[in-house]
Design a protein around this motif. Structure first.
Motif, PDB file in Angstrom:
ATOM      1  N   ASP A  32      41.175  56.258  70.472  1.00 36.04           N
ATOM      2  CA  ASP A  32      41.444  55.468  69.274  1.00 36.04           C
ATOM      3  C   ASP A  32      42.146  56.263  68.185  1.00 36.04           C
ATOM      4  OD1 ASP A  32      40.393  53.173  70.322  1.00 36.04           O
ATOM      5  OD2 ASP A  32      38.391  53.509  69.496  1.00 36.04           O
ATOM      6  N   THR A  33      42.607  57.453  68.499  1.00 38.34           N
ATOM      7  CA  THR A  33      43.255  58.297  67.506  1.00 38.34           C
ATOM      8  C   THR A  33      44.685  57.803  67.249  1.00 38.34           C
ATOM      9  OG1 THR A  33      42.027  60.182  68.340  1.00 38.34           O
ATOM     10  CG2 THR A  33      43.901  60.657  66.905  1.00 38.34           C
ATOM     11  N   PRO A  34      44.967  57.348  66.022  1.00 40.75           N
ATOM     12  CA  PRO A  34      46.349  56.929  65.722  1.00 40.75           C
ATOM     13  C   PRO A  34      47.295  58.118  65.761  1.00 40.75           C
ATOM     14  CG  PRO A  34      44.831  56.172  64.019  1.00 40.75           C
ATOM     15  CD  PRO A  34      44.087  57.138  64.902  1.00 40.75           C
ATOM     16  N   ARG A  35      48.508  57.866  66.178  1.00 39.29           N
ATOM     17  CA  ARG A  35      49.531  58.905  66.229  1.00 39.29           C
ATOM     18  C   ARG A  35      50.582  58.617  65.173  1.00 39.29           C
ATOM     19  NH1 ARG A  35      46.498  61.920  69.205  1.00 39.29           N
ATOM     20  NH2 ARG A  35      46.380  61.402  71.374  1.00 39.29           N
ATOM     21  N   LYS A  36      51.241  59.663  64.706  1.00 42.33           N
ATOM     22  CA  LYS A  36      52.338  59.516  63.760  1.00 42.33           C
ATOM     23  C   LYS A  36      53.549  60.218  64.328  1.00 42.33           C
ATOM     24  CE  LYS A  36      49.802  59.105  59.468  1.00 42.33           C
ATOM     25  NZ  LYS A  36      49.707  59.537  58.101  1.00 42.33           N
ATOM     26  N   MET A  37      54.694  59.675  64.006  1.00 40.01           N
ATOM     27  CA  MET A  37      55.937  60.308  64.415  1.00 40.01           C
ATOM     28  C   MET A  37      56.909  60.183  63.260  1.00 40.01           C
ATOM     29  SD  MET A  37      58.069  59.655  67.828  1.00 40.01           S
ATOM     30  CE  MET A  37      58.606  61.144  68.596  1.00 40.01           C
ATOM     31  N   VAL A  38      57.607  61.245  62.970  1.00 39.78           N
ATOM     32  CA  VAL A  38      58.582  61.237  61.888  1.00 39.78           C
ATOM     33  C   VAL A  38      59.934  60.845  62.466  1.00 39.78           C
ATOM     34  CG1 VAL A  38      59.784  62.648  60.176  1.00 39.78           C
ATOM     35  CG2 VAL A  38      57.338  62.969  60.572  1.00 39.78           C
ATOM     36  N   VAL A  39      60.550  59.862  61.825  1.00 40.16           N
ATOM     37  CA  VAL A  39      61.899  59.435  62.188  1.00 40.16           C
ATOM     38  C   VAL A  39      62.773  59.699  60.973  1.00 40.16           C
ATOM     39  CG1 VAL A  39      63.354  57.509  62.899  1.00 40.16           C
ATOM     40  CG2 VAL A  39      61.006  57.667  63.734  1.00 40.16           C
ATOM     41  N   SER A  40      63.679  60.637  61.104  1.00 42.13           N
ATOM     42  CA  SER A  40      64.533  61.022  59.990  1.00 42.13           C
ATOM     43  C   SER A  40      65.745  60.109  59.897  1.00 42.13           C
ATOM     44  CB  SER A  40      65.005  62.464  60.172  1.00 42.13           C
ATOM     45  OG  SER A  40      65.962  62.797  59.194  1.00 42.13           O
ATOM     46  N   PHE A  41      66.123  59.775  58.668  1.00 39.14           N
ATOM     47  CA  PHE A  41      67.391  59.070  58.498  1.00 39.14           C
ATOM     48  C   PHE A  41      68.363  59.912  57.682  1.00 39.14           C
ATOM     49  CE2 PHE A  41      64.697  57.234  55.160  1.00 39.14           C
ATOM     50  CZ  PHE A  41      65.474  57.404  54.032  1.00 39.14           C
ATOM     51  N   ALA A  42      68.125  61.221  57.710  1.00 44.04           N
ATOM     52  CA  ALA A  42      69.043  62.145  57.050  1.00 44.04           C
ATOM     53  C   ALA A  42      70.418  62.011  57.689  1.00 44.04           C
ATOM     54  CB  ALA A  42      68.546  63.580  57.187  1.00 44.04           C
ATOM     55  N   GLY A  43      71.421  61.935  56.858  1.00 40.57           N
ATOM     56  CA  GLY A  43      72.782  61.830  57.343  1.00 40.57           C
ATOM     57  C   GLY A  43      73.237  60.421  57.648  1.00 40.57           C
ATOM     58  N   LEU A  44      72.350  59.448  57.535  1.00 37.46           N
ATOM     59  CA  LEU A  44      72.720  58.060  57.788  1.00 37.46           C
ATOM     60  C   LEU A  44      72.983  57.337  56.475  1.00 37.46           C
ATOM     61  CD1 LEU A  44      70.147  56.967  60.513  1.00 37.46           C
ATOM     62  CD2 LEU A  44      72.461  57.833  60.828  1.00 37.46           C
TER      63      LEU A  44
END
Length: 126
Positions: A32-44
Motif C-alpha cells: 500500500d506504499t504510494p510511489r512518486k515520480m518526478v516528471v520534468s517539464f524543463a525546456g518545454l
C-alpha cells in the motif's frame, strides 16, 4: 526576445512533481506504499501545443514506469489494478499540469504585451 527569455527562465526553473498514488510494478500492488515520480517539464514551452504534447508523452512514460501496462499481464485482476493505478495517477497529475500550463500561458501573454509595447514605442519614436 523578452518573451523567449521569460519563457526560458520560467520553464528551466520549475520542475513538475507528479505525486502518483500508484505502485512501482505489478508485484508492488500488494504493497500500500504510494510511489512518486518526478516528471520534468524543463525546456518545454507549455504555452505551445508541441510543448504540451511533449509533457503528455513524458507523463505517459512515467505512468508506464510506475503502474505498468495492461498488455504486460494476462491476469484480469492485475489488468484492473494497472488500469486503476493509471487513472488515479493521471487524475492526481491533472491539476498540476493545468496549473503549469496556465502559468506558461500567462507568462507568454505578458511577454507578448511587453514586446508589443516596445514595438509601439519604437514606431512612435521613429
Amino acid at each position: 526576445m523578452t518573451r523567449n527569455l521569460l519563457a526560458l527562465i520560467g520553464l528551466l526553473t520549475v520542475i513538475f512533481a507528479a505525486g502518483f498514488a500508484a505502485y512501482a510494478n505489478r508485484n508492488a500492488f500488494y504493497d500500500d506504499t504510494p510511489r512518486k515520480m518526478v516528471v520534468s517539464f524543463a525546456g518545454l514551452d507549455l504555452s505551445s501545443d508541441q510543448g504540451r504534447n511533449m509533457l503528455e508523452a513524458r507523463i505517459k512514460r512515467a505512468l508506464s514506469a510506475v503502474c505498468g501496462n495492461e498488455w504486460e499481464t494476462r491476469m484480469l485482476k492485475e489488468k484492473a489494478q494497472i488500469s486503476q493505478c493509471r487513472r488515479d495517477a493521471l487524475a492526481g497529475t491533472r491539476p498540476q499540469v493545468d496549473r503549469a500550463v496556465e502559468v506558461a500561458m500567462r507568462r507568454r501573454r505578458a511577454a507578448d504585451m511587453a514586446d508589443a509595447a516596445v514595438m509601439d514605442h519604437a514606431s512612435a519614436t521613429n
